[in-house]
Design a protein around this motif. Sequence first.
Motif, PDB file in Angstrom:
ATOM      1  N   PHE A 283       0.842  -1.191   0.000  1.00 39.22           N
ATOM      2  CA  PHE A 283       0.000   0.000   0.000  1.00 39.22           C
ATOM      3  C   PHE A 283       0.877   1.241   0.000  1.00 39.22           C
ATOM      4  O   PHE A 283       1.813   1.351   0.810  1.00 39.22           O
ATOM      5  CB  PHE A 283      -0.924   0.017   1.229  1.00 39.22           C
ATOM      6  CG  PHE A 283      -1.865   1.186   1.245  1.00 39.22           C
ATOM      7  CD1 PHE A 283      -2.935   1.237   0.367  1.00 39.22           C
ATOM      8  CD2 PHE A 283      -1.664   2.236   2.127  1.00 39.22           C
ATOM      9  CE1 PHE A 283      -3.802   2.326   0.379  1.00 39.22           C
ATOM     10  CE2 PHE A 283      -2.530   3.309   2.144  1.00 39.22           C
ATOM     11  CZ  PHE A 283      -3.594   3.363   1.261  1.00 39.22           C
ATOM     12  N   LEU A 284       0.569   2.186  -0.922  1.00 36.60           N
ATOM     13  CA  LEU A 284       1.282   3.457  -1.020  1.00 36.60           C
ATOM     14  C   LEU A 284       0.452   4.514  -0.291  1.00 36.60           C
ATOM     15  O   LEU A 284      -0.593   4.941  -0.792  1.00 36.60           O
ATOM     16  CB  LEU A 284       1.479   3.847  -2.489  1.00 36.60           C
ATOM     17  CG  LEU A 284       2.083   2.757  -3.388  1.00 36.60           C
ATOM     18  CD1 LEU A 284       2.220   3.261  -4.808  1.00 36.60           C
ATOM     19  CD2 LEU A 284       3.427   2.301  -2.847  1.00 36.60           C
ATOM     20  N   PRO A 285       0.864   4.972   0.901  1.00 32.53           N
ATOM     21  CA  PRO A 285      -0.019   5.812   1.735  1.00 32.53           C
ATOM     22  C   PRO A 285      -0.251   7.206   1.175  1.00 32.53           C
ATOM     23  O   PRO A 285      -1.333   7.767   1.350  1.00 32.53           O
ATOM     24  CB  PRO A 285       0.717   5.860   3.078  1.00 32.53           C
ATOM     25  CG  PRO A 285       2.141   5.585   2.747  1.00 32.53           C
ATOM     26  CD  PRO A 285       2.139   4.669   1.568  1.00 32.53           C
ATOM     27  N   PHE A 286       0.733   7.803   0.515  1.00 35.82           N
ATOM     28  CA  PHE A 286       0.573   9.173   0.025  1.00 35.82           C
ATOM     29  C   PHE A 286      -0.178   9.234  -1.300  1.00 35.82           C
ATOM     30  O   PHE A 286      -0.606  10.302  -1.705  1.00 35.82           O
ATOM     31  CB  PHE A 286       1.943   9.834  -0.133  1.00 35.82           C
ATOM     32  CG  PHE A 286       2.703   9.920   1.150  1.00 35.82           C
ATOM     33  CD1 PHE A 286       2.351  10.834   2.123  1.00 35.82           C
ATOM     34  CD2 PHE A 286       3.763   9.066   1.409  1.00 35.82           C
ATOM     35  CE1 PHE A 286       3.040  10.907   3.324  1.00 35.82           C
ATOM     36  CE2 PHE A 286       4.459   9.136   2.592  1.00 35.82           C
ATOM     37  CZ  PHE A 286       4.099  10.059   3.558  1.00 35.82           C
ATOM     38  N   HIS A 287      -0.325   8.111  -1.983  1.00 40.86           N
ATOM     39  CA  HIS A 287      -1.043   8.070  -3.253  1.00 40.86           C
ATOM     40  C   HIS A 287      -2.369   7.326  -3.150  1.00 40.86           C
ATOM     41  O   HIS A 287      -3.115   7.294  -4.129  1.00 40.86           O
ATOM     42  CB  HIS A 287      -0.172   7.387  -4.321  1.00 40.86           C
ATOM     43  CG  HIS A 287       1.183   8.008  -4.488  1.00 40.86           C
ATOM     44  ND1 HIS A 287       2.214   7.787  -3.604  1.00 40.86           N
ATOM     45  CD2 HIS A 287       1.675   8.831  -5.439  1.00 40.86           C
ATOM     46  CE1 HIS A 287       3.276   8.455  -4.003  1.00 40.86           C
ATOM     47  NE2 HIS A 287       2.987   9.091  -5.103  1.00 40.86           N
ATOM     48  N   ASN A 329      10.245   7.084  -2.947  1.00 43.32           N
ATOM     49  CA  ASN A 329       9.642   7.547  -4.202  1.00 43.32           C
ATOM     50  C   ASN A 329       8.443   6.710  -4.636  1.00 43.32           C
ATOM     51  O   ASN A 329       7.937   6.915  -5.740  1.00 43.32           O
ATOM     52  CB  ASN A 329      10.678   7.561  -5.323  1.00 43.32           C
ATOM     53  CG  ASN A 329      11.392   6.229  -5.463  1.00 43.32           C
ATOM     54  OD1 ASN A 329      10.940   5.212  -4.954  1.00 43.32           O
ATOM     55  ND2 ASN A 329      12.517   6.224  -6.154  1.00 43.32           N
ATOM     56  N   ALA A 330       7.972   5.762  -3.817  1.00 44.99           N
ATOM     57  CA  ALA A 330       6.781   4.947  -4.089  1.00 44.99           C
ATOM     58  C   ALA A 330       6.924   4.081  -5.337  1.00 44.99           C
ATOM     59  O   ALA A 330       5.929   3.734  -5.972  1.00 44.99           O
ATOM     60  CB  ALA A 330       5.535   5.819  -4.210  1.00 44.99           C
ATOM     61  N   GLU A 512       0.422   9.637 -11.519  1.00 42.38           N
ATOM     62  CA  GLU A 512       1.292   9.947 -12.651  1.00 42.38           C
ATOM     63  C   GLU A 512       2.613  10.570 -12.212  1.00 42.38           C
ATOM     64  O   GLU A 512       3.541  10.662 -13.026  1.00 42.38           O
ATOM     65  CB  GLU A 512       0.584  10.901 -13.620  1.00 42.38           C
ATOM     66  CG  GLU A 512      -0.640  10.314 -14.303  1.00 42.38           C
ATOM     67  CD  GLU A 512      -1.862  10.322 -13.405  1.00 42.38           C
ATOM     68  OE1 GLU A 512      -1.791  10.970 -12.337  1.00 42.38           O
ATOM     69  OE2 GLU A 512      -2.878   9.683 -13.759  1.00 42.38           O
ATOM     70  N   LEU A 513       2.717  11.015 -10.961  1.00 47.20           N
ATOM     71  CA  LEU A 513       3.931  11.685 -10.490  1.00 47.20           C
ATOM     72  C   LEU A 513       4.949  10.725  -9.888  1.00 47.20           C
ATOM     73  O   LEU A 513       5.988  11.170  -9.404  1.00 47.20           O
ATOM     74  CB  LEU A 513       3.566  12.753  -9.454  1.00 47.20           C
ATOM     75  CG  LEU A 513       2.647  13.887  -9.939  1.00 47.20           C
ATOM     76  CD1 LEU A 513       2.423  14.889  -8.831  1.00 47.20           C
ATOM     77  CD2 LEU A 513       3.229  14.569 -11.166  1.00 47.20           C
ATOM     78  N   ILE A 514       4.673   9.432  -9.889  1.00 50.25           N
ATOM     79  CA  ILE A 514       5.618   8.457  -9.342  1.00 50.25           C
ATOM     80  C   ILE A 514       6.762   8.276 -10.335  1.00 50.25           C
ATOM     81  O   ILE A 514       6.549   7.901 -11.492  1.00 50.25           O
ATOM     82  CB  ILE A 514       4.918   7.123  -9.056  1.00 50.25           C
ATOM     83  CG1 ILE A 514       3.834   7.308  -7.993  1.00 50.25           C
ATOM     84  CG2 ILE A 514       5.922   6.071  -8.599  1.00 50.25           C
ATOM     85  CD1 ILE A 514       3.050   6.054  -7.688  1.00 50.25           C
ATOM     86  N   CYS A 515       7.986   8.549  -9.890  1.00 49.14           N
ATOM     87  CA  CYS A 515       9.166   8.422 -10.747  1.00 49.14           C
ATOM     88  C   CYS A 515      10.361   8.064  -9.863  1.00 49.14           C
ATOM     89  O   CYS A 515      10.253   8.005  -8.634  1.00 49.14           O
ATOM     90  CB  CYS A 515       9.424   9.710 -11.531  1.00 49.14           C
ATOM     91  SG  CYS A 515       9.647  11.153 -10.495  1.00 49.14           S
TER      92      CYS A 515
END
Length: 613
Positions: A283-287, A329-330, A512-515
């Motif tokens: 789980f990605l908490p900020f996204h 960076n997720a 879309e900002l995951i990089c």
Amino acid sequence: METAPKPGKNVPPKKNKLKTKKKPRRYWEDVATPTAAGTSPEPPPNKKRKREVRPERPKNTRIPKKSWNSKKRQVQRKSREHRNPAPQGTLSGAQDPFPGPAPIPVEAARKFRRIDKSKKFPDCKPQTQSRLEVAEAEEEVVSVKAARSELLLAEEPGFLEGEDGEDTAKIRQADIVEAVDIASAAKHFDLNLRQFGPYRLNYSRTGRHLTLGGRRGHVAALDWITKKLMCEINVMEAVRDIRFLHSEALLAVAQNRWLHIYDNQGIELHCIRRCDRITRLEFLPFHFLLATASETGFLTYLDVSVGKIVTALNARAGRLDVMTQNPYNAVIHLGHSNGTVSLWSPAMKEPLVKILCHRGGVRSVAVDSTGTYMATSGLDHQIKIFDLRGTFQPLSTRTLPQGAGHLAFSQRGLLAAGMGDVINIWAGQGKASPPSLEQPYLTHHLSGNVHGLQFCPFEDVLGVGHSGGFTSMLVPGAAEPNFDGLESNPYRSKKQRQEWEVKALLEKVPAELICLDPRALAEVDVISLEQQKKERIERLGYDPKAKVPFQPKPKQKGRSSTASLVKRKRKVMDEEHRDKVRQNLKQQQRQQQKQDKDKPTGARPSALDRFVR
């Protein structure tokens, strides 16, 4: 002869029949003081003052008024005096020898700065330049405040130190429990759950709640500090993985067939059939994204805030049973059977990076909290630590007698590895340094084979799920001692959790900002700007910024309004554009005429000439 007295003269005044009593003087009223000679006494407060007679002002005269500038100057002087007050002394009259706030070292404030002042942007507009200067000034003030508030973090991470020549790996958990206080000793316990094991586990982000999922269908959630059970159910189906969502009120369970969502009372809320045959969850908490890896080789991202699948990516590497996330960076890290580790983002259909890590299949992957180091273990019985800062090269390697099937990093950079029924923990120099694989820091034997590992946030505790149940180990120096109460507060109430949940939803980061490098999102892509400028010049046939833009002169009688100025500017720009287009058309006609002259005159026209360019 005596005359009769006139009425009103020499007649004693008549006394009032009703005499008024004097009011008693109160203690707060001032005592009347005798007036000095030659001064007129002030009238008593109870009596009305007589109206003063003032000389009449002659007509056709003006009283000079204070100008607005004089008032403004007085206000400015007061404000300056208020900004720079005089140094105040103490009661004894002594002044402070160190006035003002304490100075902050430059190195302490430098680590909180995020803007690189050495980078200069070409062709920067004045407005943009002023905004950048304001941002730099604000960032400098904020960095100084952050460095000053760092002094308030009084808690320091503990550590286990042996006597001269003593190996800390030989210290048992029973010895640590005897040495620590009662509250810390209560955090070490064992749960004997052999009937439904082996177990997978997951701690909440606050580190207060724990959820357990047994392979034979046992699901439980509890407050592990107070040992209060929130829910306990049996799903009557194999449980492969379990995860808390953004809070401890929701948990996702990867069952044998589909993905199920439960609340903290054990009530099933959703059954997502598009995510089937899942092996691992992250789980990605900020996204607010739930990443799932399946047996069919698909990596699926589910947005839990709206209940929609963002994307489903085919890894083309067979069964996926090794997965972890990079907290920095997720980015999702997947381990494959061919010895490679691939890094994925929902914005790309292909992996961002592929790293060849082992000669055999990858058994486990873990990334530290800073996103700098990645630890991998494979079927070749090796543990490797890689540098993720662009090089992706192994920093250290160690061969174990038995391969590690599970890895986990702590908040302070400790690395735990589960090898059969043995847990080995390696420590490094600090949070930003890789762990040293030469000598283990702690060692512990379990009653069953390891099936899940995770360090508890903000607690020096390592949770281990194995075939015999669950074990909570004490690992001194594993967790971060200071927590942010506005981000992850272990002692928050139900109301605070609800308010935090609303704010987190409003601040949700788009997928879309995951990089790989999140700092690149705040930078200006100079190369792309230059490329766009070049393409625009080629498309228009001229450089629109080469000439100074037209600035209309102001006119009188209300003809210089904003709308009229914009119309005049637009009119001049349109005329210049028409001139450029006419010149380009004339140039094309000349080239066409020249080509027509170059053609042979004796050739007969054909019907196919219309297709010739």
